[in-house]
Design a protein around this motif. Structure first.
Motif, mmCIF file in Angstrom:
data_model
loop_
_atom_site.group_PDB
_atom_site.id
_atom_site.type_symbol
_atom_site.label_atom_id
_atom_site.label_comp_id
_atom_site.label_asym_id
_atom_site.label_seq_id
_atom_site.Cartn_x
_atom_site.Cartn_y
_atom_site.Cartn_z
ATOM 1 N N ASP A 55 0.576 -0.967 -0.161
ATOM 2 C CA ASP A 55 -0.182 0.039 0.184
ATOM 3 C C ASP A 55 0.779 0.998 0.049
ATOM 4 N N GLY A 56 2.331 1.362 0.387
ATOM 5 C CA GLY A 56 2.817 2.663 0.491
ATOM 6 C C GLY A 56 3.165 2.271 1.530
ATOM 7 N N ASP A 57 3.550 4.113 2.198
ATOM 8 C CA ASP A 57 3.733 4.307 2.709
ATOM 9 C C ASP A 57 2.883 5.630 2.963
ATOM 10 N N GLY A 58 2.580 6.190 1.863
ATOM 11 C CA GLY A 58 1.834 7.209 2.108
ATOM 12 C C GLY A 58 2.303 8.839 2.409
ATOM 13 N N LYS A 59 3.265 8.697 2.273
ATOM 14 C CA LYS A 59 4.127 9.589 2.690
ATOM 15 C C LYS A 59 5.084 10.004 1.025
ATOM 16 N N VAL A 60 5.421 8.975 0.642
ATOM 17 C CA VAL A 60 6.317 9.085 -0.286
ATOM 18 C C VAL A 60 6.236 8.375 -1.254
ATOM 19 N N PHE A 61 5.784 7.122 -1.278
ATOM 20 C CA PHE A 61 4.602 5.928 -1.597
ATOM 21 C C PHE A 61 3.039 6.064 -1.686
ATOM 22 N N ARG A 62 2.219 6.088 -2.871
ATOM 23 C CA ARG A 62 1.267 5.288 -2.876
ATOM 24 C C ARG A 62 1.039 4.430 -2.621
ATOM 25 N N SER A 63 -0.472 3.602 -3.208
ATOM 26 C CA SER A 63 -0.462 2.481 -3.277
ATOM 27 C C SER A 63 0.072 1.629 -4.126
ATOM 28 N N PHE A 64 0.430 0.649 -4.447
ATOM 29 C CA PHE A 64 1.671 0.939 -5.921
ATOM 30 C C PHE A 64 -0.142 0.077 -6.529
ATOM 31 N N THR A 65 -1.006 -0.857 -6.508
ATOM 32 C CA THR A 65 -2.618 -0.660 -7.718
ATOM 33 C C THR A 65 -2.624 0.600 -8.227
ATOM 34 N N ASP A 66 -2.669 1.534 -7.992
ATOM 35 C CA ASP A 66 -2.210 2.884 -8.825
ATOM 36 C C ASP A 66 -1.642 2.888 -10.383
ATOM 37 N N SER A 67 -0.975 2.003 -10.336
ATOM 38 C CA SER A 67 -0.287 2.675 -11.379
ATOM 39 C C SER A 67 -0.478 1.077 -12.580
ATOM 40 N N LEU A 68 -0.567 1.410 -13.734
ATOM 41 C CA LEU A 68 -1.537 0.061 -14.222
ATOM 42 C C LEU A 68 0.017 -0.138 -15.304
ATOM 43 N N ASP A 69 1.329 0.263 -15.815
ATOM 44 C CA ASP A 69 2.320 0.082 -16.176
ATOM 45 C C ASP A 69 3.647 -0.851 -15.454
ATOM 46 N N GLU A 86 2.934 14.185 -3.584
ATOM 47 C CA GLU A 86 2.297 15.541 -4.028
ATOM 48 C C GLU A 86 4.513 15.939 -2.980
ATOM 49 N N ALA A 87 4.356 14.672 -2.324
ATOM 50 C CA ALA A 87 5.731 15.417 -1.178
ATOM 51 C C ALA A 87 7.143 15.485 -2.125
ATOM 52 N N VAL A 88 7.633 14.221 -3.412
ATOM 53 C CA VAL A 88 8.142 13.598 -3.692
ATOM 54 C C VAL A 88 8.523 14.878 -4.753
ATOM 55 N N ASN A 89 10.084 15.479 -5.213
ATOM 56 C CA ASN A 89 9.934 16.120 -6.677
ATOM 57 C C ASN A 89 11.051 15.635 -7.959
ATOM 58 N N GLY A 90 10.014 14.717 -8.119
ATOM 59 C CA GLY A 90 10.175 13.726 -9.152
ATOM 60 C C GLY A 90 8.382 13.434 -10.379
#
Length: 386
Positions: A180-194, A255-259
């Motif tokens: 599910d990610g940590d919610g601070k840097v990474f969102r849930s990993f099911t969010d990305s189809l690729d 949004e916290a990540v510059n990327g």
């Protein structure tokens, strides 16, 4: 003959997780990264134990780090199974999906949440996984005539909500697993189809070329997953090569990540530059190839790093030809993977030459596709003559 289990292949490389664990000023993020690394070390250890175990709950034993059969022998040709008249009368092939809820534990696959043909679930992650499995299956079936990852209707199994604050998604040789990610840097990993397509493509490689997960062959393993992951997203959105962004995992960062994404296939090394994550280390050409020890601590020789080189070659070729990449350059890569002619420890040069041969066989001598593939490899500094 003993069947070996492939390595656990996560979308996030270990060096990125270690950077997060060491640099971040967010204790919760550091703990999540450390926890993810610990789980992945455990998974690697379990894989090593299975290499010598007589059985694994009735399943074939898994591999050691580099099993003998994966060193240099070419894979046997992969022939599509014969379809009987009775089977053909049953109608077109369809996916066989099942999505399970690990309920923040590590026991897999977990509780069945949605199976093939059932309507949407109340859990968004379940639905995203289900849809992602279907989109990947449709790409392979509709565009390449392949029935699932193995070409023989392999059921697609996924588990969501793996562990707590787990910063990764992986293919373990049998199924997909999503954190599910940590919610601070990474969102849930099911969010990305690729990302879903990427991880499932490790299963495709497992059943075809079987590239050893170290050094350049390991980078090719990651490269092929990036190719078919991005093609899954482009196919699903019906986006052509020149309109596509060629980003992998652009939905993962908060949004916290510059990327802008985890990787950029068209501009390796530019996906992120962030105080917590560091700078994207992928090279764009052989001039900047990164030589690392072939150890788990060093990304098995930089498999997630040097994959930027063939990634750029594919994206450049696809843009040069134009149109839908899954119908132009994508079939060339598919032909290479299914021909059974490459050694499992193939390097970039061997792979590049195989793509040129496949482009020649599919499109003809001096065709736009052949010229685009040849020019792309030259652009990234991979020698194809010889």
């Amino acid at each position: 003959m003993t069947t070996h289990r492939p390595p656990v292949c996560g979308i996030l490389p270990p060096y990125l997780l270690r950077t997060l664990a060491q640099r971040t000023g967010e204790p919760a993020v550091a703990r999540a990264a450390e926890h993810t690394l610990l789980i992945e070390r455990t998974l690697r250890t379990e894989r090593e134990v299975r290499a010598h175990a007589p059985h694994d709950r009735g399943r074939p034993p898994g591999p050691g780090f580099v099993p003998d059969r994966l060193r240099s022998a070419p894979a046997p040709p992969r022939r599509r199974p014969t379809v009987t008249t009775e089977e053909a009368s049953e109608g077109p092939a369809s996916p066989q999906r099942s999505v399970h809820d690990a309920e923040h534990g590590s026991s897999l696959p977990g509780t069945l949440a949605r199976s093939e043909g059932q309507g949407p679930h109340a859990d968004e992650s379940v639905n995203e996984a289900y849809d992602g499995l279907g989109a990947t299956w449709r790409l392979f079936q509709q565009e390449f005539g392949r029935d699932s990852l193995d070409g023989a209707g392999l059921p697609l199994v996924a588990s969501v909500h793996f562990e707590r604050d787990y910063d990764n998604a992986f293919w373990d040789g049998r199924q997909m697993v999503f954190g599910d990610g940590d919610g601070k840097v990474f969102r849930s990993f099911t969010d990305s189809l690729d990302v879903i397509g990427h991880e499932l493509a490790h299963g495709f490689t497992q059943y075809t070329a079987g590239f050893v997960y170290v050094g350049q062959s390991g980078a090719l393993n990651e490269h092929v997953s990036d190719v078919f992951g991005v093609l899954t997203a482009q196919f699903n959105a019906d986006v052509d090569a020149n309109a596509a962004d060629w980003l992998v995992g652009k939905e993962l960062f908060t949004e916290a990540v510059n990327g802008k994404a985890l990787r950029s296939m068209i501009e390796p090394g530019t996906a992120y530059d962030d105080p917590q994550l560091g700078k994207d280390p992928q090279p764009a050409s052989m001039a900047d190839y990164v030589t690392l020890p072939h150890t788990a601590e060093h990304d098995n020789g930089g498999v997630h790093i040097n994959s930027g080189i063939p990634n750029r070659a594919f994206a450049l070729a696809a843009r040069e030809v134009g149109g839908r990449a899954w119908q132009t350059v994508g079939p060339v890569w598919y032909d290479v993977m299914t021909a059974g002619e490459l050694a499992k420890d193939a390097d970039f040069v061997a792979f590049a030459r195989a793509t040129l041969a496949a482009a020649l066989a599919r499109y003809g001598e001096d065709s736009p596709a052949w010229r685009a593939v040849d020019g792309a490899w030259r652009e990234v500094g991979v020698e194809t003559a010889g």
